[in-house]
Design a protein around this motif. Structure first.
Motif, PDB file in Angstrom:
ATOM      1  N   GLY A   7      31.557  38.734  37.778  1.00 38.54           N
ATOM      2  CA  GLY A   7      32.003  40.116  37.975  1.00 38.54           C
ATOM      3  C   GLY A   7      33.175  40.203  38.929  1.00 38.54           C
ATOM      4  O   GLY A   7      34.145  40.933  38.690  1.00 38.54           O
ATOM      5  N   GLN A   8      33.119  39.440  40.004  1.00 42.52           N
ATOM      6  CA  GLN A   8      34.200  39.439  40.986  1.00 42.52           C
ATOM      7  C   GLN A   8      35.494  38.905  40.369  1.00 42.52           C
ATOM      8  O   GLN A   8      36.574  39.467  40.576  1.00 42.52           O
ATOM      9  CB  GLN A   8      33.781  38.582  42.176  1.00 42.52           C
ATOM     10  CG  GLN A   8      34.679  38.695  43.376  1.00 42.52           C
ATOM     11  CD  GLN A   8      34.129  37.890  44.534  1.00 42.52           C
ATOM     12  OE1 GLN A   8      33.920  36.683  44.397  1.00 42.52           O
ATOM     13  NE2 GLN A   8      33.887  38.550  45.648  1.00 42.52           N
ATOM     14  N   ALA A  13      40.919  39.775  38.160  1.00 42.44           N
ATOM     15  CA  ALA A  13      41.848  39.472  37.063  1.00 42.44           C
ATOM     16  C   ALA A  13      42.407  40.745  36.431  1.00 42.44           C
ATOM     17  O   ALA A  13      43.576  40.798  36.060  1.00 42.44           O
ATOM     18  CB  ALA A  13      41.145  38.616  36.012  1.00 42.44           C
ATOM     19  N   LEU A  14      41.567  41.771  36.311  1.00 47.05           N
ATOM     20  CA  LEU A  14      41.997  43.033  35.699  1.00 47.05           C
ATOM     21  C   LEU A  14      42.552  44.023  36.723  1.00 47.05           C
ATOM     22  O   LEU A  14      42.930  45.141  36.363  1.00 47.05           O
ATOM     23  CB  LEU A  14      40.834  43.672  34.926  1.00 47.05           C
ATOM     24  CG  LEU A  14      40.297  42.853  33.751  1.00 47.05           C
ATOM     25  CD1 LEU A  14      39.086  43.543  33.123  1.00 47.05           C
ATOM     26  CD2 LEU A  14      41.380  42.603  32.721  1.00 47.05           C
ATOM     27  N   LYS A  15      42.556  43.635  37.989  1.00 45.33           N
ATOM     28  CA  LYS A  15      43.054  44.484  39.086  1.00 45.33           C
ATOM     29  C   LYS A  15      42.361  45.842  39.095  1.00 45.33           C
ATOM     30  O   LYS A  15      42.991  46.895  39.190  1.00 45.33           O
ATOM     31  CB  LYS A  15      44.572  44.640  39.000  1.00 45.33           C
ATOM     32  CG  LYS A  15      45.291  43.319  39.135  1.00 45.33           C
ATOM     33  CD  LYS A  15      46.774  43.472  38.995  1.00 45.33           C
ATOM     34  CE  LYS A  15      47.414  42.092  39.084  1.00 45.33           C
ATOM     35  NZ  LYS A  15      48.825  42.121  38.816  1.00 45.33           N
ATOM     36  N   ILE A  16      41.040  45.809  38.997  1.00 43.51           N
ATOM     37  CA  ILE A  16      40.234  47.030  38.973  1.00 43.51           C
ATOM     38  C   ILE A  16      40.071  47.531  40.405  1.00 43.51           C
ATOM     39  O   ILE A  16      39.684  46.780  41.293  1.00 43.51           O
ATOM     40  CB  ILE A  16      38.857  46.759  38.329  1.00 43.51           C
ATOM     41  CG1 ILE A  16      39.038  46.316  36.880  1.00 43.51           C
ATOM     42  CG2 ILE A  16      37.969  48.001  38.425  1.00 43.51           C
ATOM     43  CD1 ILE A  16      37.764  45.820  36.217  1.00 43.51           C
ATOM     44  N   SER A  17      40.358  48.819  40.626  1.00 41.86           N
ATOM     45  CA  SER A  17      40.269  49.374  41.974  1.00 41.86           C
ATOM     46  C   SER A  17      39.181  50.435  42.116  1.00 41.86           C
ATOM     47  O   SER A  17      38.989  50.977  43.189  1.00 41.86           O
ATOM     48  CB  SER A  17      41.613  49.984  42.377  1.00 41.86           C
ATOM     49  OG  SER A  17      41.946  51.032  41.492  1.00 41.86           O
ATOM     50  N   GLY A  18      38.489  50.740  41.047  1.00 44.21           N
ATOM     51  CA  GLY A  18      37.439  51.755  41.098  1.00 44.21           C
ATOM     52  C   GLY A  18      36.186  51.255  40.414  1.00 44.21           C
ATOM     53  O   GLY A  18      36.051  50.069  40.120  1.00 44.21           O
ATOM     54  N   PRO A  19      35.268  52.168  40.160  1.00 44.11           N
ATOM     55  CA  PRO A  19      34.019  51.746  39.525  1.00 44.11           C
ATOM     56  C   PRO A  19      34.246  51.263  38.100  1.00 44.11           C
ATOM     57  O   PRO A  19      35.119  51.744  37.389  1.00 44.11           O
ATOM     58  CB  PRO A  19      33.154  53.011  39.546  1.00 44.11           C
ATOM     59  CG  PRO A  19      34.086  54.129  39.757  1.00 44.11           C
ATOM     60  CD  PRO A  19      35.305  53.591  40.427  1.00 44.11           C
ATOM     61  N   PHE A  20      33.460  50.280  37.706  1.00 46.71           N
ATOM     62  CA  PHE A  20      33.495  49.786  36.341  1.00 46.71           C
ATOM     63  C   PHE A  20      32.118  49.283  35.971  1.00 46.71           C
ATOM     64  O   PHE A  20      31.271  49.072  36.828  1.00 46.71           O
ATOM     65  CB  PHE A  20      34.572  48.698  36.158  1.00 46.71           C
ATOM     66  CG  PHE A  20      34.291  47.411  36.882  1.00 46.71           C
ATOM     67  CD1 PHE A  20      33.853  46.284  36.191  1.00 46.71           C
ATOM     68  CD2 PHE A  20      34.492  47.304  38.243  1.00 46.71           C
ATOM     69  CE1 PHE A  20      33.611  45.088  36.854  1.00 46.71           C
ATOM     70  CE2 PHE A  20      34.257  46.119  38.913  1.00 46.71           C
ATOM     71  CZ  PHE A  20      33.817  45.011  38.221  1.00 46.71           C
TER      72      PHE A  20
END
Length: 109
Positions: A7-8, A13-20
């Motif tokens: 998950g980390q 890799a996707l540069k996620i900055s919020g909830p997913f």
């Protein structure tokens, strides 16, 4: 620990900055990611319970321009994982096979 690390890595890799929302399928020590959603409509209340933090309230305050105190959460350091399991009513699904695969049978969700 392996699921947390996966998950980390996906988040970075996707540069996620919020909830997913990540969905895994695990069998015989093999872990596969079957879905990643950059939304958390049903997952946010679940995660709030998991971390004992009211993320809905925090998000609402931010949207209203009210300041919030940062919450320090280190999921990788937690000594447990939380699992949201599907609850299917196979008795209501005529001729359905209760053995789920990746394609999972719909229950009208």
């Amino acid at each position: 620990r392996r699921v947390k690390m996966i998950g980390q890595k996906i988040c970075r890799a996707l540069k996620i900055s919020g909830p997913f929302n990540l969905q895994f399928m695990c069998k015989e020590n093999e872990v596969m990611v079957i879905e990643c959603n950059l939304r958390a409509s049903r997952s946010l209340p679940f995660i709030s319970k998991t971390y004992n933090v009211n993320f809905v309230e925090i998000a609402t305050r931010v949207m209203l321009g009210i300041s919030v105190r940062p919450v320090n959460i280190q999921p990788i350091d937690m000594d447990y994982i939380a699992c949201k399991a599907p609850m299917f009513s196979f008795a209501r699904l005529k001729n359905s096979d209760p053995r789920l695969g990746v394609e999972m049978q719909s229950t009208g969700e």
